[in-house]
Enzyme design. Sequence first.
Site, PDB file in Angstrom:
ATOM      1  N   HIS A 109       0.824  -1.215   0.000  1.00  0.00           N
ATOM      2  CA  HIS A 109       0.000   0.000   0.000  1.00  0.00           C
ATOM      3  C   HIS A 109       0.858   1.265   0.000  1.00  0.00           C
ATOM      4  O   HIS A 109       0.346   2.352  -0.233  1.00  0.00           O
ATOM      5  CB  HIS A 109      -0.914  -0.005   1.240  1.00  0.00           C
ATOM      6  CG  HIS A 109      -2.320   0.446   0.978  1.00  0.00           C
ATOM      7  ND1 HIS A 109      -2.868   0.543  -0.286  1.00  0.00           N
ATOM      8  CD2 HIS A 109      -3.316   0.837   1.832  1.00  0.00           C
ATOM      9  CE1 HIS A 109      -4.122   0.968  -0.194  1.00  0.00           C
ATOM     10  NE2 HIS A 109      -4.416   1.153   1.070  1.00  0.00           N
ATOM     11  N   ASN A 131      -6.867   6.695   4.047  1.00  0.00           N
ATOM     12  CA  ASN A 131      -8.253   7.099   3.765  1.00  0.00           C
ATOM     13  C   ASN A 131      -8.541   8.569   4.068  1.00  0.00           C
ATOM     14  O   ASN A 131      -9.655   9.030   3.867  1.00  0.00           O
ATOM     15  CB  ASN A 131      -9.244   6.190   4.519  1.00  0.00           C
ATOM     16  CG  ASN A 131      -9.047   6.236   6.016  1.00  0.00           C
ATOM     17  OD1 ASN A 131      -8.095   6.848   6.496  1.00  0.00           O
ATOM     18  ND2 ASN A 131      -9.924   5.606   6.760  1.00  0.00           N
ATOM     19  N   ASP A 166      -0.544   2.607  -5.262  1.00  0.00           N
ATOM     20  CA  ASP A 166      -0.550   1.177  -5.562  1.00  0.00           C
ATOM     21  C   ASP A 166      -1.832   0.798  -6.301  1.00  0.00           C
ATOM     22  O   ASP A 166      -2.916   1.245  -5.948  1.00  0.00           O
ATOM     23  CB  ASP A 166      -0.430   0.368  -4.275  1.00  0.00           C
ATOM     24  CG  ASP A 166      -1.528   0.726  -3.273  1.00  0.00           C
ATOM     25  OD1 ASP A 166      -1.616   1.915  -2.875  1.00  0.00           O
ATOM     26  OD2 ASP A 166      -2.323  -0.160  -2.902  1.00  0.00           O
ATOM     27  N   ASN A 198      -8.997   3.835  -1.446  1.00  0.00           N
ATOM     28  CA  ASN A 198      -9.495   4.818  -0.471  1.00  0.00           C
ATOM     29  C   ASN A 198      -8.761   6.156  -0.519  1.00  0.00           C
ATOM     30  O   ASN A 198      -9.358   7.201  -0.265  1.00  0.00           O
ATOM     31  CB  ASN A 198      -9.434   4.246   0.948  1.00  0.00           C
ATOM     32  CG  ASN A 198     -10.478   3.164   1.148  1.00  0.00           C
ATOM     33  OD1 ASN A 198     -11.528   3.182   0.512  1.00  0.00           O
ATOM     34  ND2 ASN A 198     -10.190   2.210   2.013  1.00  0.00           N
TER      35      ASN A 198
END
Length: 196
Positions: free
Chosen positions: A23, A71, A96, A117
């Site tokens: 991530h 997020n 990513d 997100n």
Amino acid sequence: MEKPLRLLVGLGNPGPEYLDTRHNAGFWLVDQFCRRHAISLTPNNKFWGLEGRWQRGTTDLRVIMPQTFMNKSGQSVAALANFYKIEPEQILVAYDELDLPPGVAKFKKGGGSGGHNGIKDIHAKLGTADFLRLRIGIGHPGDRAKVTGFVLGKPPLSERQRIQDTIDASCDAVDVLIEQDLRAAQQLLHSFKSTK
């Protein structure tokens, strides 16, 4: 005529436990770009992130790695963009991408979030999806239920090497984007294949 790139954003999660997770591929790219151009990133609480600046010739590029967790990335991006009056189409966000395999990266202009997100929040906070994206392939676990564990996991060494090769090529392409235009950058990056 394309507007010049004025903000490069790398998405990831802050903290040592996330450092090597898939991530954080956007952070990896910004790290590499900053090393290449000797840009130092320093904490800026006003923008909830690590911020740097690169000036060369007519280029005046801000760089940020939001430290808000994925997020809430839009909080950081919108604060910086509003402060410096940077338009959405002058922003490139590196992140990513599950839908691309390791060893592949692609530019994309606007469009949906693909369930990411960080992208979703930037879209919400900027009020538009018209920013540039640099999607760094990390592959897919094959099952939607496994996605969270997968993106927060560390890729095996062979995958990490392919992702790193792609990040090197992506940095070349960002340079081309700055010096020329999106089409030239896409031609360079979209023809790249990791040989690992």
